[in-house]
Design a protein around this motif. Structure first.
Motif, mmCIF file in Angstrom:
data_model
loop_
_atom_site.group_PDB
_atom_site.id
_atom_site.type_symbol
_atom_site.label_atom_id
_atom_site.label_comp_id
_atom_site.label_asym_id
_atom_site.label_seq_id
_atom_site.Cartn_x
_atom_site.Cartn_y
_atom_site.Cartn_z
ATOM 1 N N ASP A 185 0.458 -1.460 -0.032
ATOM 2 C CA ASP A 185 0.103 0.326 -0.202
ATOM 3 C C ASP A 185 0.998 1.446 -0.132
ATOM 4 O O ASP A 185 -0.086 2.295 -0.180
ATOM 5 C CB ASP A 185 -1.392 -0.215 1.194
ATOM 6 C CG ASP A 185 -2.047 -1.210 1.094
ATOM 7 O OD1 ASP A 185 -2.588 -1.706 -0.427
ATOM 8 O OD2 ASP A 185 -2.067 -1.288 2.270
ATOM 9 N N LEU A 186 1.872 1.032 0.207
ATOM 10 C CA LEU A 186 2.767 2.441 -0.194
ATOM 11 C C LEU A 186 3.387 2.717 -1.610
ATOM 12 O O LEU A 186 4.723 3.730 -1.563
ATOM 13 C CB LEU A 186 4.091 2.052 0.152
ATOM 14 C CG LEU A 186 3.671 1.814 2.011
ATOM 15 C CD1 LEU A 186 5.376 1.950 2.538
ATOM 16 C CD2 LEU A 186 3.656 3.547 2.771
ATOM 17 N N LEU A 187 2.648 2.049 -2.653
ATOM 18 C CA LEU A 187 2.950 1.446 -4.106
ATOM 19 C C LEU A 187 2.169 2.060 -4.508
ATOM 20 O O LEU A 187 0.464 2.008 -4.572
ATOM 21 C CB LEU A 187 3.552 0.442 -5.012
ATOM 22 C CG LEU A 187 4.591 -0.592 -3.828
ATOM 23 C CD1 LEU A 187 4.563 -2.247 -4.372
ATOM 24 C CD2 LEU A 187 5.762 0.580 -4.311
ATOM 25 N N PRO A 188 1.920 3.609 -6.032
ATOM 26 C CA PRO A 188 1.491 3.584 -6.789
ATOM 27 C C PRO A 188 -0.016 2.659 -7.516
ATOM 28 O O PRO A 188 1.075 1.837 -7.206
ATOM 29 C CB PRO A 188 1.637 4.766 -7.831
ATOM 30 C CG PRO A 188 3.069 4.391 -7.800
ATOM 31 C CD PRO A 188 3.111 3.341 -6.391
ATOM 32 N N ALA A 189 -0.897 3.590 -7.964
ATOM 33 C CA ALA A 189 -1.542 2.285 -8.708
ATOM 34 C C ALA A 189 -0.900 1.662 -10.143
ATOM 35 O O ALA A 189 -1.461 0.308 -10.326
ATOM 36 C CB ALA A 189 -2.800 2.511 -9.386
ATOM 37 N N ARG A 190 -0.239 2.908 -10.376
ATOM 38 C CA ARG A 190 0.600 1.937 -11.666
ATOM 39 C C ARG A 190 2.094 1.613 -11.444
ATOM 40 O O ARG A 190 2.628 2.733 -10.967
ATOM 41 C CB ARG A 190 0.427 3.371 -12.999
ATOM 42 C CG ARG A 190 0.857 3.278 -14.561
ATOM 43 C CD ARG A 190 0.891 4.119 -15.088
ATOM 44 N NE ARG A 190 1.399 4.866 -14.830
ATOM 45 C CZ ARG A 190 2.068 5.853 -15.795
ATOM 46 N NH1 ARG A 190 2.618 5.146 -16.989
ATOM 47 N NH2 ARG A 190 3.340 6.691 -15.683
ATOM 48 N N LEU A 191 2.600 1.040 -12.039
ATOM 49 C CA LEU A 191 3.546 0.126 -11.867
ATOM 50 C C LEU A 191 5.212 0.743 -12.894
ATOM 51 O O LEU A 191 5.741 0.179 -13.119
ATOM 52 C CB LEU A 191 4.442 -0.628 -11.590
ATOM 53 C CG LEU A 191 3.045 -1.402 -10.282
ATOM 54 C CD1 LEU A 191 3.499 -3.052 -9.815
ATOM 55 C CD2 LEU A 191 3.720 -0.810 -9.170
ATOM 56 N N ALA A 192 4.633 1.878 -13.418
ATOM 57 C CA ALA A 192 5.844 2.354 -14.577
ATOM 58 C C ALA A 192 6.619 2.714 -13.901
ATOM 59 O O ALA A 192 6.697 3.305 -13.006
ATOM 60 C CB ALA A 192 4.628 3.208 -15.750
ATOM 61 N N TYR A 193 8.508 2.133 -14.843
ATOM 62 C CA TYR A 193 9.567 2.580 -14.345
ATOM 63 C C TYR A 193 10.602 3.105 -14.728
ATOM 64 O O TYR A 193 9.627 3.209 -16.189
ATOM 65 C CB TYR A 193 9.765 1.581 -13.437
ATOM 66 C CG TYR A 193 9.870 0.519 -13.941
ATOM 67 C CD1 TYR A 193 11.572 0.546 -14.734
ATOM 68 C CD2 TYR A 193 8.922 -0.290 -14.394
ATOM 69 C CE1 TYR A 193 10.924 -0.807 -14.986
ATOM 70 C CE2 TYR A 193 9.292 -1.605 -15.101
ATOM 71 C CZ TYR A 193 10.398 -1.907 -15.594
ATOM 72 O OH TYR A 193 10.375 -3.058 -16.671
ATOM 73 N N TYR A 194 10.815 4.110 -14.658
ATOM 74 C CA TYR A 194 12.651 4.113 -14.890
ATOM 75 C C TYR A 194 13.378 3.303 -14.409
ATOM 76 O O TYR A 194 13.651 2.793 -13.940
ATOM 77 C CB TYR A 194 13.044 5.609 -15.005
ATOM 78 C CG TYR A 194 11.926 7.147 -15.158
ATOM 79 C CD1 TYR A 194 12.253 7.221 -16.574
ATOM 80 C CD2 TYR A 194 11.416 7.251 -14.114
ATOM 81 C CE1 TYR A 194 10.966 8.569 -16.582
ATOM 82 C CE2 TYR A 194 10.613 8.717 -13.680
ATOM 83 C CZ TYR A 194 10.430 9.337 -15.206
ATOM 84 O OH TYR A 194 9.496 10.402 -15.338
ATOM 85 N N ARG A 195 14.636 3.396 -15.372
ATOM 86 C CA ARG A 195 14.737 1.618 -14.736
ATOM 87 C C ARG A 195 16.511 2.936 -15.520
ATOM 88 O O ARG A 195 16.682 3.253 -16.444
ATOM 89 C CB ARG A 195 14.998 0.659 -15.609
ATOM 90 C CG ARG A 195 16.048 -0.281 -15.015
ATOM 91 C CD ARG A 195 15.423 -1.770 -16.578
ATOM 92 N NE ARG A 195 16.708 -2.609 -15.834
ATOM 93 C CZ ARG A 195 16.046 -4.321 -16.279
ATOM 94 N NH1 ARG A 195 15.716 -4.438 -17.021
ATOM 95 N NH2 ARG A 195 17.050 -5.275 -16.093
#
Length: 251
Positions: A185-195
């Motif tokens: 529950d500390l994550l946003p709904a969308r898991l798009a990311y920079y790598r």
């Protein structure tokens, strides 16, 4: 990332995923976020921390531009509770449930712990966020993967509120985590990311980290940010030189 615990290997040595205490700080070394033991002098902490000053893939960075790419989705299978909370003298850290894993193309990586920085360590086109949470994972090979989530002031996050309400106030104090603390529950709904390839953001600054910084921030209450600041008003390393590293972007 943050840790005072013992590192019993030289910089760049493969890190045991079962040894959470080995992930972060040089053994016996004293470092801070300001003054003569602050970030500008971390390379002098001890021999294992020399890479803090001479490394070419240091973290955090300011993500000014990124390249859209076909990155694998982050497959998060974390437990719904945490084990313990410790005030380690540099941050508030929560030890993760042993069954928590991450996969992204390869893996699995096991979630060791998660901890907080104020303000955010990573910047997006020069913008710094109020806070950032790091979820530290280790592969059996010794490679590390850290999911970073930027934290913006907004509506309350019940899990972060619970962490602030129950975190130990004294350095070195460890308490059992409240069962309501669910790291998911500390994550946003969308898991798009920079790598991008980088390092630990505290001594010994080992360049063994695959950074996975979530694009969308998670909202937390202003009052809870202020609550964390009562213990750690500033525990963020300044942005480091990107040195022409490519930052990839999913989605």
């Amino acid at each position: 990332m943050n840790r005072r615990r013992a590192l019993k290997a030289l910089t760049g040595l493969a890190l045991c995923p079962l040894c959470a205490s080995a992930v972060f700080a040089a053994e016996g070394a004293h470092w801070t976020y300001e003054g003569t033991t602050g970030p500008d002098n971390w390379g002098d902490v001890d021999a294992a921390s020399k890479v803090c000053s001479v490394g070419s893939q240091q973290s955090p960075i300011d993500i000014i531009r990124s390249i859209k790419a076909q990155l694998p989705p982050l497959r998060i299978a974390w437990g719904k509770t945490a084990d313990t909370i410790v005030n380690n003298g540099h941050t508030i850290e929560l030890k993760a449930a042993k069954s928590s894993t991450l996969t992204f193309g390869g893996g699995p990586y096991r979630l060791l712990q998660f901890h907080f920085h104020r303000p955010s360590e990573h910047l997006i086109r020069g913008k710094r966020f109020p806070m950032e949470v790091h979820f530290v994972h280790a592969h059996a090979s010794g490679a590390l993967a850290v999911i970073g989530a930027l934290m913006a002031a907004g509506k309350p996050n019940p899990v972060f509120s619970k962490i602030i309400a129950t975190m130990p106030m004294q350095e070195g104090e460890t308490v059992k985590a409240d069962p309501a603390i669910n790291p998911n529950d500390l994550l946003p709904a969308r898991l798009a990311y920079y790598r991008y390839p980088g390092s630990l953001t505290t001594p010994p600054c080992s360049e063994t980290v695959e950074w996975l910084l979530l694009i969308d921030p998670v909202q937390v209450a202003d009052a809870d940010i202020a609550g964390f600041a009562k213990l750690y008003a500033m525990n963020a390393r300044p942005a480091q030189n990107a040195n022409r590293r490519d930052v990839l972007r999913s989605g």
